[in-house]
Design a protein around this motif. Structure first.
Motif, PDB file in Angstrom:
ATOM      1  N   PHE A   1      16.411  -2.564 108.113  1.00 48.64           N
ATOM      2  CA  PHE A   1      16.910  -1.565 107.879  1.00 48.64           C
ATOM      3  C   PHE A   1      17.632  -0.164 108.246  1.00 48.64           C
ATOM      4  O   PHE A   1      16.932  -0.098 109.145  1.00 48.64           O
ATOM      5  N   LYS A   2      18.028   0.600 108.143  1.00 45.95           N
ATOM      6  CA  LYS A   2      18.837   1.874 108.411  1.00 45.95           C
ATOM      7  C   LYS A   2      17.149   2.963 107.923  1.00 45.95           C
ATOM      8  O   LYS A   2      16.384   2.256 107.028  1.00 45.95           O
ATOM      9  N   SER A   3      16.991   4.118 108.376  1.00 48.17           N
ATOM     10  CA  SER A   3      15.661   4.993 107.817  1.00 48.17           C
ATOM     11  C   SER A   3      16.307   5.190 106.691  1.00 48.17           C
ATOM     12  O   SER A   3      17.190   5.835 105.920  1.00 48.17           O
ATOM     13  N   ALA A   4      14.748   5.502 106.081  1.00 52.16           N
ATOM     14  CA  ALA A   4      15.553   6.241 105.169  1.00 52.16           C
ATOM     15  C   ALA A   4      16.306   7.294 105.104  1.00 52.16           C
ATOM     16  O   ALA A   4      16.910   7.783 103.842  1.00 52.16           O
ATOM     17  N   GLU A   5      16.578   8.150 105.888  1.00 49.69           N
ATOM     18  CA  GLU A   5      16.966   9.742 106.037  1.00 49.69           C
ATOM     19  C   GLU A   5      18.268   8.989 105.652  1.00 49.69           C
ATOM     20  O   GLU A   5      19.427   9.526 105.149  1.00 49.69           O
TER      21      GLU A   5
ATOM     22  N   LYS B   1      21.672   9.566 102.438  1.00 50.73           N
ATOM     23  CA  LYS B   1      23.162   9.773 103.130  1.00 50.73           C
ATOM     24  C   LYS B   1      23.911   9.099 102.578  1.00 50.73           C
ATOM     25  O   LYS B   1      25.255   9.200 102.532  1.00 50.73           O
ATOM     26  N   ILE B   2      23.769   7.577 103.085  1.00 49.67           N
ATOM     27  CA  ILE B   2      25.196   6.249 103.133  1.00 49.67           C
ATOM     28  C   ILE B   2      25.359   6.822 101.264  1.00 49.67           C
ATOM     29  O   ILE B   2      26.710   6.975 100.963  1.00 49.67           O
TER      30      ILE B   2
ATOM     31  N   TRP C   1      19.299  -3.860  96.245  1.00 48.95           N
ATOM     32  CA  TRP C   1      17.979  -3.521  95.418  1.00 48.95           C
ATOM     33  C   TRP C   1      16.766  -3.342  96.164  1.00 48.95           C
ATOM     34  O   TRP C   1      16.190  -2.055  96.082  1.00 48.95           O
ATOM     35  N   PHE C   2      16.527  -3.986  97.644  1.00 55.55           N
ATOM     36  CA  PHE C   2      15.377  -3.665  97.918  1.00 55.55           C
ATOM     37  C   PHE C   2      15.628  -2.270  99.018  1.00 55.55           C
ATOM     38  O   PHE C   2      14.395  -1.916  98.942  1.00 55.55           O
ATOM     39  N   ALA C   3      16.385  -2.644  99.540  1.00 51.01           N
ATOM     40  CA  ALA C   3      17.025  -1.129  99.993  1.00 51.01           C
ATOM     41  C   ALA C   3      16.684   0.786  99.266  1.00 51.01           C
ATOM     42  O   ALA C   3      15.486   1.883  99.560  1.00 51.01           O
ATOM     43  N   LEU C   4      16.654   0.619  97.768  1.00 49.79           N
ATOM     44  CA  LEU C   4      17.040   2.104  96.904  1.00 49.79           C
ATOM     45  C   LEU C   4      15.404   1.500  96.798  1.00 49.79           C
ATOM     46  O   LEU C   4      14.988   3.266  96.094  1.00 49.79           O
ATOM     47  N   SER C   5      15.501   0.373  95.813  1.00 44.48           N
ATOM     48  CA  SER C   5      14.187   0.196  95.096  1.00 44.48           C
ATOM     49  C   SER C   5      12.238   0.568  95.865  1.00 44.48           C
ATOM     50  O   SER C   5      11.745   1.870  96.183  1.00 44.48           O
ATOM     51  N   LYS C   6      13.281   0.053  97.082  1.00 49.89           N
ATOM     52  CA  LYS C   6      11.142  -0.219  97.749  1.00 49.89           C
ATOM     53  C   LYS C   6      11.326   1.199  98.668  1.00 49.89           C
ATOM     54  O   LYS C   6      10.659   1.459  99.277  1.00 49.89           O
ATOM     55  N   ILE C   7      12.857   0.919  99.243  1.00 52.62           N
ATOM     56  CA  ILE C   7      11.927   2.052 100.882  1.00 52.62           C
ATOM     57  C   ILE C   7      12.974   3.128 100.378  1.00 52.62           C
ATOM     58  O   ILE C   7      12.348   4.157 100.260  1.00 52.62           O
ATOM     59  N   LEU C   8      13.556   3.493  99.620  1.00 57.25           N
ATOM     60  CA  LEU C   8      14.217   4.560  98.573  1.00 57.25           C
ATOM     61  C   LEU C   8      13.080   5.190  97.240  1.00 57.25           C
ATOM     62  O   LEU C   8      13.395   6.607  97.009  1.00 57.25           O
ATOM     63  N   GLY C   9      12.898   4.328  96.490  1.00 53.38           N
ATOM     64  CA  GLY C   9      11.757   4.555  95.493  1.00 53.38           C
ATOM     65  C   GLY C   9      12.710   4.947  94.270  1.00 53.38           C
ATOM     66  O   GLY C   9      12.161   5.599  93.363  1.00 53.38           O
ATOM     67  N   TYR C  10      14.128   4.414  94.270  1.00 53.06           N
ATOM     68  CA  TYR C  10      15.116   4.982  93.418  1.00 53.06           C
ATOM     69  C   TYR C  10      14.800   4.100  92.037  1.00 53.06           C
ATOM     70  O   TYR C  10      14.173   2.339  92.213  1.00 53.06           O
ATOM     71  N   ASN C  11      15.097   4.068  90.792  1.00 49.78           N
ATOM     72  CA  ASN C  11      14.675   3.284  89.936  1.00 49.78           C
ATOM     73  C   ASN C  11      16.602   2.648  90.019  1.00 49.78           C
ATOM     74  O   ASN C  11      17.307   2.805  89.423  1.00 49.78           O
TER      75      ASN C  11
END
Length: 313
Positions: free
Chosen positions: A238-242, A246-247, A273-283
């Motif tokens: 996965f790319k970094s959270a930062e 941006k993406i 879902w994993f990237a948005l939820s687990k890495i970024l913490g979004y709902n």
């Protein structure tokens, strides 16, 4: 210095050296966050508090060679109901984990083939059933094999546990009604279609060679298109959270509103879902019905910029 003292000093030095080497090779603490690296896992395969689970979709992959000690969960028959279109039942999930020796204090590391799509599905199912301490191997099988790390074909045996699901989080799963509400503007959820640009535009109905099809092409009205591959590096990590912020932020997905991810059958959207939820913490909810349900539903609105029309052969 007498001979006895010299011998004692040499022995003490040897013991000290062995102790240092042993400490260096000892299992290291489980990293914070949702991911573990291939290096960390390679150094922690003998930790009995860690259970490695492979979730692959291609037949025979696990049997030909897997990470030593890894248990095999079939995406088709273990994590999905085999009769109706649904995820594995609570009772069968409990049985699956119990047979694999997973306890409440076990750290689970998931990995798989096909870009970790199905392992991410596994992480989503584990999250629905409230399993704690679940990690995804960053880069999955592809990175592990590219680094020529150990593989074997021995099926491990672990002592059975009595795993019990304490709660089910249905808020992680979007249904057709949730997706339709977002399309019609009666909910504030943001839709993200993670399929290819050609699938999104309706130019093609599905990738070549797949069996699960819809008889309408296009996308859910209002959905933005961010193909899943934009979230990963060349090695599959996965790319970094930062970078991810941006993406997704570029198309209005900043976590301020609930998000629904979808694809064709829900596996690629699990990865997002994993990237948005687990890495970024979004709902985020994953719509596992995805386009094979929505594109076959009668009367729902569809956006089809390419104007492709289905025709029976």
């Amino acid at each position: 210095m007498n001979t006895t003292l010299q011998t004692w000093l040499r022995a003490s030095a040897l013991v000290g050296t062995l102790a240092i080497a042993s400490a260096a090779n000892a299992a290291t603490p489980v990293p914070e966050g949702p991911l573990v690296t291939t290096e960390w896992l390679a150094n922690n395969l003998d930790n009995d508090k860690i259970r490695v689970i492979e979730v692959s979709v291609n037949p025979g992959v696990y049997e030909r060679g897997h990470i030593p000690g890894a248990v095999n969960f079939s995406w088709h028959t273990d994590l999905n109901d085999t009769v109706r279109r649904d995820i594995v039942s609570k009772e069968n999930f409990e049985k699956l984990l119990s047979q694999s020796g997973v306890g409440n204090d076990t750290t689970v590391v998931l990995y798989g083939d096909t870009n970790n799509w199905f392992a991410a599905w596994g992480a989503w199912v584990f999250d629905i059933y409230g399993v704690k301490n679940v990690k995804l191997l960053d880069g999955g099988r592809v990175k592990w094999e590219a680094e020529s790390r150990a593989l074997n074909n021995r099926v491990p045996e672990y002592g059975k546990t009595s795993y019990t699901v304490s709660g089910i989080n249905t808020n992680l799963r979007a249904r057709l009604s949730d997706t339709l509400a977002a399309a019609e503007g009666t909910s504030d959820a943001k839709l993200v279609d993670i399929r290819s640009a050609d699938e999104y535009s309706g130019k093609i109905f599905a990738p070549a060679g797949v069996q699960e099809l819809a008889i309408r092409a296009g996308h859910v009205p209002g959905a933005v298109n961010v193909p899943w591959g934009q979230a990963v590096n060349k090695d599959g990590t996965f790319k970094s959270a930062e970078e991810l912020k941006k993406i997704y932020g570029a198309v209005g997905l900043d976590g301020s509103k609930p998000i629904i991810t979808y694809c064709r059958i829900g596996e690629r959207s699990s990865h997002t879902w994993f990237a948005l939820s687990k890495i970024l913490g979004y709902n985020v909810k994953n719509y596992d019905g995805s386009w094979t349900e929505y594109g076959n539903a009668v009367g729902v609105p569809v956006s089809n910029p390419s104007g492709t029309v289905w025709a029976a052969k």
